[in-house]
Enzyme design. Structure first.
Site, mmCIF file in Angstrom:
data_model
loop_
_atom_site.group_PDB
_atom_site.id
_atom_site.type_symbol
_atom_site.label_atom_id
_atom_site.label_comp_id
_atom_site.label_asym_id
_atom_site.label_seq_id
_atom_site.Cartn_x
_atom_site.Cartn_y
_atom_site.Cartn_z
ATOM 1 N N LEU A 91 -33.440 23.266 -10.619
ATOM 2 C CA LEU A 91 -32.500 22.503 -9.796
ATOM 3 C C LEU A 91 -31.721 21.449 -10.580
ATOM 4 O O LEU A 91 -31.058 20.596 -9.994
ATOM 5 C CB LEU A 91 -33.240 21.870 -8.610
ATOM 6 N N CYS A 92 -31.786 21.517 -11.912
ATOM 7 C CA CYS A 92 -31.013 20.587 -12.745
ATOM 8 C C CYS A 92 -29.551 21.015 -12.803
ATOM 9 O O CYS A 92 -29.238 22.202 -12.800
ATOM 10 C CB CYS A 92 -31.564 20.560 -14.170
ATOM 11 N N HIS A 93 -28.680 20.024 -12.897
ATOM 12 C CA HIS A 93 -27.251 20.287 -13.032
ATOM 13 C C HIS A 93 -26.911 20.505 -14.506
ATOM 14 O O HIS A 93 -27.480 19.826 -15.372
ATOM 15 C CB HIS A 93 -26.438 19.087 -12.527
ATOM 16 N N MET A 96 -34.287 14.376 -17.443
ATOM 17 C CA MET A 96 -34.870 15.692 -17.709
ATOM 18 C C MET A 96 -34.463 16.208 -19.086
ATOM 19 O O MET A 96 -35.266 16.821 -19.789
ATOM 20 C CB MET A 96 -34.485 16.706 -16.623
ATOM 21 N N GLU A 97 -33.230 15.936 -19.486
ATOM 22 C CA GLU A 97 -32.768 16.369 -20.802
ATOM 23 C C GLU A 97 -33.559 15.683 -21.910
ATOM 24 O O GLU A 97 -33.952 16.323 -22.897
ATOM 25 C CB GLU A 97 -31.262 16.104 -20.944
ATOM 26 N N ASP A 106 -46.005 24.207 -33.479
ATOM 27 C CA ASP A 106 -45.772 25.564 -33.982
ATOM 28 C C ASP A 106 -45.756 25.607 -35.504
ATOM 29 O O ASP A 106 -46.323 26.515 -36.114
ATOM 30 C CB ASP A 106 -44.448 26.107 -33.436
#
EC number: 4.6.1.17
Length: 159
Positions: free
Chosen positions: A76-78, A114-115, A129
């Site tokens: 639901l992120c833009h 969020m970014e 990793d």
């Protein structure tokens, strides 16, 4: 039925928030997390002696790329025009490990928390990793928003 969650409609179904009527404001988010590892692994990382090469440069690029793709990962992120993304690292022998800090900025109608979170987490996972050949039990922890500004809620600083 009002849940108080911005991503739910009156019926309780998920929905993408309509930001069309919001004013553009300058927005910044900073996220910090830790990658804990054995002192010997950290020493190899610092000396760039790990089999996969330059860990921190690779993790920085991975984090920046991830921030730009957040809207593809979080349903639901833009999609945002990011004016700035950076990922910084501090080697902390007392952990021992690396502190990852990601910062994202935009001028827009919705925040960049969020970014910044995705950038920090992907950078931390990239460190894992690239180090896992010499140590499997590396721990990623304490990833959290430490600062945000802009928008209706204004400024936030973590304690």
């Amino acid at each position: 039925m009002s849940s108080g969650f911005s991503h739910m409609d009156g019926d309780g179904s998920i929905t993408m928030v309509d930001v069309g009527d919001k004013k553009d404001t300058r927005r910044t988010a900073i996220v910090r997390g830790k990658v804990e590892m054995a002192p010997a692994t950290l020493d190899m990382l610092v000396k760039q002696a790990l089999p996969k090469g330059d860990v921190l440069t690779t993790a920085k690029v991975a984090g920046i790329q991830a921030a730009k793709r957040t809207w593809e990962l979080i349903p639901l992120c833009h999609p945002l025009f990011l004016s700035y993304v950076d990922v910084r690292f501090t080697v902390d022998e007392s952990l021992p490990g690396v502190v990852v800090e990601a910062e994202a900025r935009t001028t827009g109608q919705t925040g960049v928390e969020m970014e910044a979170l995705v950038a920090a987490q992907v950078a931390a996972m990239t460190i894992y990793d690239m180090c896992k050949a010499v140590q499997k039990d590396i721990v990623l922890r304490d990833c959290r928003l430490v600062y945000k500004s802009g928008g209706k809620s204004g400024e936030f600083r973590a304690c």
